[in-house]
Write a protein that holds these residues in place. Structure first.
Motif, PDB file in Angstrom:
ATOM      1  N   UNK A 104      -9.402   1.964  -0.303  1.00 55.41           N
ATOM      2  CA  UNK A 104      -8.206   1.556   0.433  1.00 55.41           C
ATOM      3  C   UNK A 104      -6.964   2.179  -0.199  1.00 55.41           C
ATOM      4  N   UNK A 105      -6.115   2.759   0.638  1.00 58.22           N
ATOM      5  CA  UNK A 105      -4.809   3.225   0.171  1.00 58.22           C
ATOM      6  C   UNK A 105      -3.779   2.117   0.320  1.00 58.22           C
ATOM      7  N   UNK A 106      -3.759   1.492   1.513  1.00 54.03           N
ATOM      8  CA  UNK A 106      -2.716   0.505   1.782  1.00 54.03           C
ATOM      9  C   UNK A 106      -3.124  -0.436   2.908  1.00 54.03           C
ATOM     10  N   UNK A 293       4.022  -3.780   3.960  1.00 53.01           N
ATOM     11  CA  UNK A 293       4.611  -3.849   2.621  1.00 53.01           C
ATOM     12  C   UNK A 293       3.869  -2.876   1.723  1.00 53.01           C
ATOM     13  N   UNK A 294       4.572  -2.292   0.756  1.00 53.83           N
ATOM     14  CA  UNK A 294       3.930  -1.381  -0.196  1.00 53.83           C
ATOM     15  C   UNK A 294       3.284  -2.121  -1.362  1.00 53.83           C
ATOM     16  N   UNK A 295       3.416  -3.437  -1.381  1.00 51.72           N
ATOM     17  CA  UNK A 295       2.715  -4.214  -2.406  1.00 51.72           C
ATOM     18  C   UNK A 295       1.220  -4.165  -2.123  1.00 51.72           C
ATOM     19  N   UNK A 310      -2.907   4.249  -5.630  1.00 55.36           N
ATOM     20  CA  UNK A 310      -2.513   2.918  -6.103  1.00 55.36           C
ATOM     21  C   UNK A 310      -1.545   3.041  -7.273  1.00 55.36           C
ATOM     22  N   UNK A 311      -1.792   4.003  -8.137  1.00 54.03           N
ATOM     23  CA  UNK A 311      -0.905   4.217  -9.284  1.00 54.03           C
ATOM     24  C   UNK A 311       0.506   4.553  -8.811  1.00 54.03           C
ATOM     25  N   UNK A 316       6.124   2.329  -7.501  1.00 52.55           N
ATOM     26  CA  UNK A 316       7.039   2.814  -6.466  1.00 52.55           C
ATOM     27  C   UNK A 316       8.472   2.343  -6.704  1.00 52.55           C
ATOM     28  N   UNK A 317       9.349   3.312  -6.871  1.00 53.06           N
ATOM     29  CA  UNK A 317      10.791   3.077  -6.873  1.00 53.06           C
ATOM     30  C   UNK A 317      11.352   4.062  -5.864  1.00 53.06           C
ATOM     31  N   UNK A 318      11.617   3.626  -4.655  1.00 52.30           N
ATOM     32  CA  UNK A 318      12.055   4.570  -3.607  1.00 52.30           C
ATOM     33  C   UNK A 318      13.226   5.414  -4.059  1.00 52.30           C
TER      34      UNK A 318
END
Length: 333
Positions: A104-106, A293-295, A310-311, A316-318
């Motif tokens: 799974x990516x997201x 959500x990117x969580x 996942x890393x 993630x900091x947009x």
């Protein structure tokens, strides 16, 4: 012209983008639109040329991702993925070979299930459909699996073979209104589902959507796998005057456990670009991106995240969008 040629001569060799494919569902559905958004807003920054392929749906996507050359991404319904996991756990070697290396990516969003009947039909709720002639969509589609799984959960028996059909949504709708050889057409697509949203106001004379009653005794078994969802009148203004409750299932962006350096590199960059361009997806992509959500929540047994993406997503900091002045000063990466 000469200056352009001189400058071109100084440039290094252009690096060709990796050519990847994503498998979705019908080109009139939401999964296809999600794929198009990824190709437009996310893939370019990852040096990926992403081709969006229409398919018969989630079950077919699992096989295509596993075995079709060039397919690196797939959109898959949660219940379809879980069905493969369950069968693999029960000792089915084919299911194990298909699902074990998938990652799974997201998690994406909940896909609403639309049950369409004739406007003059006596059916009003999902628990009314027992013994109706039901079209669940093409073999291999997520809608087909939902249709048959949900029926079995509600009524403790399968849809009788004589009552089940596996036509495309478009063909089934013609049958529903035309020769009436179909009583219910099931469309699994995140709202607004293009097929329904594009209907003209006159369609109200011919069709209506069934409601889901979570309090019905027939509904209790289904609520372990599926969840109630609100269909908004704003999604289908030509058909609806008020919101109502239907049933829904989660969707996931999935890949294979690739370990070749080049593929890992591009998919890592895809994760980074997903982070950087997430606000663009939510602003300019399909409305369903607003529910994503990117969580990365904890996954069920038998499900695993793809470590390289996942890393990137967990860190993630947009990136802040560059102003013209910053771009002129060379302050943008």
């Amino acid at each position: 012209m000469l200056l352009g040629l001189l400058l071109l001569g100084r440039a290094g060799p252009a690096q060709a983008a990796a050519e990847y494919k994503i498998v979705t569902a019908s080109d009139k559905g939401t999964y296809y639109a999600i794929g198009k958004d990824l190709a437009r807003f996310v893939a370019p920054e990852a040096d990926v040329q992403l081709e969006v392929l229409a398919t018969s749906g989630s079950a077919a996507n699992v096989k295509l991702l596993r075995y079709e050359p060039g397919v690196k991404l797939a959109v898959v319904q949660a219940d379809v993925f879980q069905a493969f996991v369950d069968r693999a756990g029960a000792g089915n070697p084919e299911a194990n070979a298909l699902i074990k290396p998938l990652r799974v990516i997201l998690p994406l969003y909940n896909t609403e299930i639309h049950y369409i009947v004739r406007a003059d039909s006596p059916l009003n709720y999902l628990h009314d459909i027992k013994d109706a002639k039901i079209n669940g969509g093409l073999v291999g589609s997520g809608a087909a699996l939902i249709t048959h799984t949900l029926y079995r959960m509600m009524f403790n028996e399968p849809i009788p073979e004589a009552q089940a059909s596996f036509m495309s949504n478009e063909e089934a709708l013609v049958k529903l209104i035309g020769d009436k050889s179909v009583d219910v057409v099931v469309v699994a697509a995140g709202q607004p589902a293009p097929l329904i949203a594009n209907m003209k106001p006159e369609a109200q004379k011919f069709i209506k959507l069934l409601k889901f009653d979570p309090n019905s005794p027939y509904s209790r078994q289904a609520l372990g796998t599926y969840a109630p969802a609100t269909v908004r009148a704003a999604s289908y203004p030509n058909l609806l005057s008020e919101d109502f409750t239907t049933i829904s299932v989660g969707a996931f962006l999935v890949t294979y456990d690739f370990n070749l350096k080049d593929t890992v590199g591009h998919l890592s960059k895809l994760g980074r670009s997903l982070c950087n361009n997430f606000s663009r997806l939510q602003a300019d992509g399909h409305p369903k991106w607003k529910e994503v959500s990117l969580k990365l929540p904890e996954l069920g047994s038998g499900w695993t995240y793809y470590a390289p993406t996942a890393r990137e997503l967990r860190n993630c900091t947009p990136r802040k969008r560059c102003s013209n002045e910053e771009r002129i000063l060379g302050l943008c990466n």
